[in-house]
Scaffold this active site. Structure first.
Site, mmCIF file in Angstrom:
data_model
loop_
_atom_site.group_PDB
_atom_site.id
_atom_site.type_symbol
_atom_site.label_atom_id
_atom_site.label_comp_id
_atom_site.label_asym_id
_atom_site.label_seq_id
_atom_site.Cartn_x
_atom_site.Cartn_y
_atom_site.Cartn_z
ATOM 1 N N LYS A 160 78.794 -70.282 6.437
ATOM 2 C CA LYS A 160 78.038 -69.642 5.363
ATOM 3 C C LYS A 160 76.375 -70.797 5.798
ATOM 4 O O LYS A 160 76.815 -72.055 5.660
ATOM 5 C CB LYS A 160 78.462 -70.609 3.838
ATOM 6 C CG LYS A 160 78.170 -69.811 2.413
ATOM 7 C CD LYS A 160 78.865 -69.845 1.687
ATOM 8 C CE LYS A 160 78.308 -68.577 0.387
ATOM 9 N NZ LYS A 160 78.734 -69.570 -0.776
HETATM 10 C C1 E4P Z 1 78.605 -67.987 -3.821
HETATM 11 O O1 E4P Z 1 78.632 -68.189 -3.231
HETATM 12 C C2 E4P Z 1 78.847 -68.866 -4.682
HETATM 13 O O2 E4P Z 1 79.711 -69.832 -4.480
HETATM 14 C C3 E4P Z 1 78.799 -69.224 -6.113
HETATM 15 O O3 E4P Z 1 78.601 -67.678 -6.349
HETATM 16 C C4 E4P Z 1 77.155 -70.385 -6.802
HETATM 17 O O4 E4P Z 1 77.703 -69.947 -7.665
HETATM 18 P P1 E4P Z 1 76.967 -70.326 -9.384
HETATM 19 O O5 E4P Z 1 76.058 -70.340 -9.676
HETATM 20 O O6 E4P Z 1 78.391 -70.335 -10.276
HETATM 21 O O7 E4P Z 1 77.665 -71.874 -8.450
#
Ligand code: E4P
Length: 214
Positions: A83
């Protein structure tokens, strides 16, 4: 549509996996910090628990560091998807990984043009954050519609992974729009199950079952 679970909590992953809700897993530094364990250990355990892609995020931001870190993450398990944050350096690393056959998920995407750049660089997945857009009074799902239109127009193979999901309507709209993947927190997944008419109907069936002639 594929269902990923958005957590680093192994119990949640096991629980959801037993119910067939887990085609993959996404983590981020905040989610890993929350479980209070070393990142490599957590990612390895998740990979041994589920059979789909597991996103593990680089913690550095300079391109050479991200590249080295991503390489190390990719060595943990074949299912690791590296990522990478949506930055200029990030796109350089995505392109390099694409050439080397390492899968990437570009995170923190908030505009359709960012998503276009991810596809051009060869990202395997793009993560538009719908909930965080909603938080600033910008309809997050509009972004998914825009990205879907652009990717379909040019036949890009990058998968749309809808992230920052907060409730069932995000999942429903993602499915209606044809997003490839949703990554969903465990609690939101559970919220998809109940319906008052299901409970009421079951109650009636159970009562009537007592009256069946034996
Ligand atoms: C995506 O891969 C992220 O981990 C995640 O969806 C972030 O979400 P949030 O805005 O609830 O922290």
């Amino acid at each position: 549509m594929k269902f990923f679970i958005d957590t680093a909590d192994i119990q949640e992953i096991r629980h959801a996996n037993e119910r067939g809700w887990v085609d993959g897993v996404t983590t981020n530094p905040s989610l890993v910090a929350k479980v209070g364990r070393p990142m490599r250990e957590v990612i390895k355990e998740i990979c041994q628990t589920v059979s789909g892609p597991v996103s593990a995020e680089v913690l550095s931001t300079a391109k050479d560091d991200m590249y080295k870190e991503g390489m190390e993450l990719a060595k943990i398990h074949d299912n690791v998807v590296v990522k990478i944050p949506m930055t200029e350096d990030g796109l350089v690393v995505v392109k390099k990984f694409k050439a080397e056959g390492i899968r990437t998920n570009v995170t923190l995407v908030f505009s359709p043009l960012q998503a276009l750049l991810v596809a051009k660089a060869g990202g395997t997945m793009v993560s538009p954050f719908v909930g965080r857009l909603d938080d600033i009074s910008t309809p997050g799902m509009d972004l998914i519609h825009q990205i879907k239109t652009i990717y379909d127009n040019y036949d890009f193979s990058t998968e749309i992974l809808v992230a920052s999901i907060r409730h069932n309507v995000h999942i429903l709209e993602s499915a209606m729009m044809g997003a490839d993947i949703v990554t969903v927190p465990f609690k939101v997944m559970q919220n998809m199950i109940p319906h008052p008419l299901t409970d009421k109907g079951l109650d009636i069936f159970l009562k009537d079952a007592q009256k069946i002639v034996k």
